[in-house]
Motif scaffolding. Structure first.
Motif, PDB file in Angstrom:
ATOM      1  N   LEU A 153       0.823  -1.203   0.000  1.00 29.67           N
ATOM      2  CA  LEU A 153       0.000   0.000   0.000  1.00 29.67           C
ATOM      3  C   LEU A 153       0.860   1.256   0.000  1.00 29.67           C
ATOM      4  O   LEU A 153       2.076   1.210   0.206  1.00 29.67           O
ATOM      5  N   ASP A 154       0.190   2.378  -0.203  1.00 30.63           N
ATOM      6  CA  ASP A 154       0.853   3.665  -0.072  1.00 30.63           C
ATOM      7  C   ASP A 154       1.601   3.708   1.262  1.00 30.63           C
ATOM      8  O   ASP A 154       1.086   3.249   2.277  1.00 30.63           O
ATOM      9  N   PRO A 155       2.817   4.277   1.280  1.00 28.31           N
ATOM     10  CA  PRO A 155       3.621   4.265   2.508  1.00 28.31           C
ATOM     11  C   PRO A 155       2.910   4.836   3.731  1.00 28.31           C
ATOM     12  O   PRO A 155       3.126   4.356   4.842  1.00 28.31           O
ATOM     13  N   SER A 156       2.073   5.850   3.542  1.00 30.50           N
ATOM     14  CA  SER A 156       1.402   6.437   4.708  1.00 30.50           C
ATOM     15  C   SER A 156       0.429   5.449   5.340  1.00 30.50           C
ATOM     16  O   SER A 156       0.279   5.400   6.564  1.00 30.50           O
ATOM     17  N   ILE A 157      -0.236   4.633   4.520  1.00 39.65           N
ATOM     18  CA  ILE A 157      -1.160   3.631   5.036  1.00 39.65           C
ATOM     19  C   ILE A 157      -0.388   2.464   5.633  1.00 39.65           C
ATOM     20  O   ILE A 157      -0.703   1.976   6.726  1.00 39.65           O
ATOM     21  N   ALA A 158       0.638   2.015   4.925  1.00 32.08           N
ATOM     22  CA  ALA A 158       1.443   0.909   5.427  1.00 32.08           C
ATOM     23  C   ALA A 158       2.087   1.259   6.767  1.00 32.08           C
ATOM     24  O   ALA A 158       2.157   0.420   7.670  1.00 32.08           O
ATOM     25  N   LYS A 159       2.539   2.501   6.898  1.00 30.74           N
ATOM     26  CA  LYS A 159       3.153   2.941   8.159  1.00 30.74           C
ATOM     27  C   LYS A 159       2.135   2.918   9.293  1.00 30.74           C
ATOM     28  O   LYS A 159       2.442   2.497  10.417  1.00 30.74           O
ATOM     29  N   LEU A 160       0.916   3.351   9.007  1.00 29.95           N
ATOM     30  CA  LEU A 160      -0.133   3.332  10.027  1.00 29.95           C
ATOM     31  C   LEU A 160      -0.424   1.900  10.461  1.00 29.95           C
ATOM     32  O   LEU A 160      -0.543   1.613  11.656  1.00 29.95           O
ATOM     33  N   VAL A 161      -0.546   0.993   9.497  1.00 28.99           N
ATOM     34  CA  VAL A 161      -0.824  -0.401   9.831  1.00 28.99           C
ATOM     35  C   VAL A 161       0.301  -0.979  10.682  1.00 28.99           C
ATOM     36  O   VAL A 161       0.063  -1.660  11.682  1.00 28.99           O
ATOM     37  N   ASP A 162       1.549  -0.700  10.303  1.00 30.84           N
ATOM     38  CA  ASP A 162       2.675  -1.178  11.106  1.00 30.84           C
ATOM     39  C   ASP A 162       2.609  -0.622  12.526  1.00 30.84           C
ATOM     40  O   ASP A 162       2.915  -1.324  13.499  1.00 30.84           O
ATOM     41  N   GLU A 163       2.215   0.642  12.645  1.00 33.18           N
ATOM     42  CA  GLU A 163       2.151   1.269  13.970  1.00 33.18           C
ATOM     43  C   GLU A 163       1.122   0.594  14.860  1.00 33.18           C
ATOM     44  O   GLU A 163       1.371   0.343  16.036  1.00 33.18           O
ATOM     45  N   VAL A 164      -0.039   0.295  14.302  1.00 29.69           N
ATOM     46  CA  VAL A 164      -1.093  -0.292  15.140  1.00 29.69           C
ATOM     47  C   VAL A 164      -0.877  -1.778  15.369  1.00 29.69           C
ATOM     48  O   VAL A 164      -1.483  -2.349  16.282  1.00 29.69           O
ATOM     49  N   LEU A 165      -0.024  -2.414  14.560  1.00 32.15           N
ATOM     50  CA  LEU A 165       0.236  -3.839  14.750  1.00 32.15           C
ATOM     51  C   LEU A 165       1.507  -4.112  15.528  1.00 32.15           C
ATOM     52  O   LEU A 165       1.892  -5.268  15.706  1.00 32.15           O
ATOM     53  N   VAL A 166       2.163  -3.051  16.011  1.00 31.86           N
ATOM     54  CA  VAL A 166       3.377  -3.252  16.793  1.00 31.86           C
ATOM     55  C   VAL A 166       3.056  -4.100  18.017  1.00 31.86           C
ATOM     56  O   VAL A 166       1.960  -4.023  18.574  1.00 31.86           O
ATOM     57  N   ASP A 167       3.997  -4.932  18.414  1.00 34.56           N
ATOM     58  CA  ASP A 167       3.724  -5.930  19.449  1.00 34.56           C
ATOM     59  C   ASP A 167       3.358  -5.327  20.797  1.00 34.56           C
ATOM     60  O   ASP A 167       2.538  -5.854  21.529  1.00 34.56           O
ATOM     61  N   GLU A 168       3.996  -4.213  21.173  1.00 33.54           N
ATOM     62  CA  GLU A 168       3.680  -3.522  22.428  1.00 33.54           C
ATOM     63  C   GLU A 168       3.807  -4.410  23.668  1.00 33.54           C
ATOM     64  O   GLU A 168       3.042  -4.295  24.619  1.00 33.54           O
ATOM     65  N   GLY A 169       4.762  -5.327  23.649  1.00 33.47           N
ATOM     66  CA  GLY A 169       4.989  -6.142  24.839  1.00 33.47           C
ATOM     67  C   GLY A 169       4.103  -7.356  24.955  1.00 33.47           C
ATOM     68  O   GLY A 169       4.216  -8.116  25.924  1.00 33.47           O
ATOM     69  N   ARG A 170       3.217  -7.580  23.965  1.00 30.40           N
ATOM     70  CA  ARG A 170       2.305  -8.719  24.039  1.00 30.40           C
ATOM     71  C   ARG A 170       3.082 -10.035  24.110  1.00 30.40           C
ATOM     72  O   ARG A 170       2.749 -10.934  24.879  1.00 30.40           O
ATOM     73  N   SER A 171       4.114 -10.138  23.271  1.00 25.96           N
ATOM     74  CA  SER A 171       4.876 -11.388  23.212  1.00 25.96           C
ATOM     75  C   SER A 171       5.526 -11.708  24.548  1.00 25.96           C
ATOM     76  O   SER A 171       5.350 -12.792  25.096  1.00 25.96           O
ATOM     77  N   GLN A 172       6.285 -10.767  25.073  1.00 24.82           N
ATOM     78  CA  GLN A 172       7.015 -11.012  26.317  1.00 24.82           C
ATOM     79  C   GLN A 172       6.064 -11.313  27.457  1.00 24.82           C
ATOM     80  O   GLN A 172       6.280 -12.228  28.254  1.00 24.82           O
ATOM     81  N   PHE A 173       4.990 -10.553  27.543  1.00 25.60           N
ATOM     82  CA  PHE A 173       4.007 -10.725  28.613  1.00 25.60           C
ATOM     83  C   PHE A 173       3.432 -12.142  28.604  1.00 25.60           C
ATOM     84  O   PHE A 173       3.402 -12.832  29.630  1.00 25.60           O
ATOM     85  N   ALA A 174       2.983 -12.604  27.435  1.00 29.41           N
ATOM     86  CA  ALA A 174       2.338 -13.905  27.350  1.00 29.41           C
ATOM     87  C   ALA A 174       3.347 -15.042  27.436  1.00 29.41           C
ATOM     88  O   ALA A 174       3.131 -16.030  28.151  1.00 29.41           O
ATOM     89  N   VAL A 175       4.448 -14.917  26.695  1.00 25.86           N
ATOM     90  CA  VAL A 175       5.430 -16.003  26.646  1.00 25.86           C
ATOM     91  C   VAL A 175       6.004 -16.294  28.026  1.00 25.86           C
ATOM     92  O   VAL A 175       6.109 -17.458  28.443  1.00 25.86           O
ATOM     93  N   GLU A 176       6.391 -15.267  28.749  1.00 28.29           N
ATOM     94  CA  GLU A 176       6.991 -15.477  30.070  1.00 28.29           C
ATOM     95  C   GLU A 176       6.044 -16.207  31.005  1.00 28.29           C
ATOM     96  O   GLU A 176       6.446 -17.144  31.717  1.00 28.29           O
ATOM     97  N   ARG A 177       4.794 -15.806  31.021  1.00 21.50           N
ATOM     98  CA  ARG A 177       3.839 -16.408  31.950  1.00 21.50           C
ATOM     99  C   ARG A 177       3.453 -17.830  31.553  1.00 21.50           C
ATOM    100  O   ARG A 177       3.299 -18.714  32.401  1.00 21.50           O
ATOM    101  N   VAL A 178       3.282 -18.063  30.255  1.00 17.99           N
ATOM    102  CA  VAL A 178       2.924 -19.418  29.825  1.00 17.99           C
ATOM    103  C   VAL A 178       4.081 -20.378  30.033  1.00 17.99           C
ATOM    104  O   VAL A 178       3.899 -21.508  30.524  1.00 17.99           O
ATOM    105  N   ARG A 179       5.298 -19.969  29.689  1.00 18.19           N
ATOM    106  CA  ARG A 179       6.455 -20.847  29.888  1.00 18.19           C
ATOM    107  C   ARG A 179       6.661 -21.173  31.370  1.00 18.19           C
ATOM    108  O   ARG A 179       6.986 -22.310  31.729  1.00 18.19           O
ATOM    109  N   ALA A 180       6.451 -20.178  32.232  1.00 20.63           N
ATOM    110  CA  ALA A 180       6.590 -20.412  33.667  1.00 20.63           C
ATOM    111  C   ALA A 180       5.540 -21.410  34.154  1.00 20.63           C
ATOM    112  O   ALA A 180       5.831 -22.294  34.973  1.00 20.63           O
ATOM    113  N   ALA A 181       4.318 -21.287  33.637  1.00 15.00           N
ATOM    114  CA  ALA A 181       3.254 -22.199  34.042  1.00 15.00           C
ATOM    115  C   ALA A 181       3.555 -23.626  33.595  1.00 15.00           C
ATOM    116  O   ALA A 181       3.301 -24.591  34.325  1.00 15.00           O
TER     117      ALA A 181
END
Length: 226
Positions: A127-155
């Motif tokens: 897509l146009d770079p301005s749209i692609a950049k927006l999509v990338d911004e809203v799909l950034v992980d924001e700590g989801r991976s670390q939060f879930a992975v650490e707790r599930v692996r510990a369990a």
């Protein structure tokens, strides 16, 4: 040749219904994620720290929803109208994959949401770079991976038998997510076009996309130890 809307500097709603579809489905996905994470934090989190952590992620999802809603308005689209075609499929996905405990909620947050967001990310690749950049911004992980992975692996380390149960749950999530993606793509031809054009030229079979998504899913499974 790619469609005109893949080359325009600021696509309009008239020129690029696929762009509006993409932002609409993504906006509703973010709004739904906010509502679901808020509910899971309140009803399933085993500690106040976990409740606070998941609630913080939920607030981020709502901020992403607002960005998408505002961009739809800038493009001349009605945000509510842009989201409406996807309400049924996304609500059905959440109803069919409602977690019954905290670990299932975490796996859904990381694995289930992850494969769905990969689906939208692929659609935005050309897509146009301005749209692609927006999509990338809203799909950034924001700590989801670390939060879930650490707790599930510990369990799983504490209770190894959980690995099998959660692996079955994750397989169900990916099956439901791919089914949902196929339904959305078949119902919205312009969005399906974005997905197919995002693959290598000459390979427009959408099954190729789903194979790619499944590969990313398997990597997430390995990261969680399931």
């Amino acid at each position: 040749m790619f469609p005109k809307f893949l080359r325009s500097t600021l696509p309009s709603m008239k020129e690029s219904p696929g762009v509006v579809d993409l932002l609409g489905v993504l906006a509703y996905a973010e709004l739904s994620a906010y509502a679901r994470m808020t509910e899971d934090a309140a009803t399933l989190a085993p500690s106040l720290a976990d409740r606070a952590a998941l609630s913080e992620l939920a607030v981020t999802e709502y901020a992403h929803f607002r960005l998408l809603r505002d961009r739809l308005a800038e493009l001349g689209a009605d945000p509510d109208a842009a989201m409406t075609p996807f309400v049924g499929a996304l609500d059905a996905w959440h109803a069919q994959t409602r977690p019954t405990d905290w670990l299932q909620a975490l796996v859904k947050t990381y694995v289930g949401d992850g494969i769905a967001l990969d689906f939208y990310r692929e659609a935005a690749r050309l897509l146009d770079p301005s749209i692609a950049k927006l999509v990338d911004e809203v799909l950034v992980d924001e700590g989801r991976s670390q939060f879930a992975v650490e707790r599930v692996r510990a369990a799983i380390e504490a209770h190894p038998a959980e690995a099998g149960r959660l692996a079955l749950w994750a397989r169900r999530l990916v099956g439901e997510a791919l089914s949902q993606g196929q339904q959305v793509a078949s119902a919205r031809p312009e969005l399906a076009l974005l997905l197919m054009e995002s693959q290598q030229e000459g390979h427009t079979d959408i099954s190729r996309l789903f194979a790619k998504l499944t590969e990313a899913h398997n990597k997430r499974m390995a990261a969680m130890g399931i």
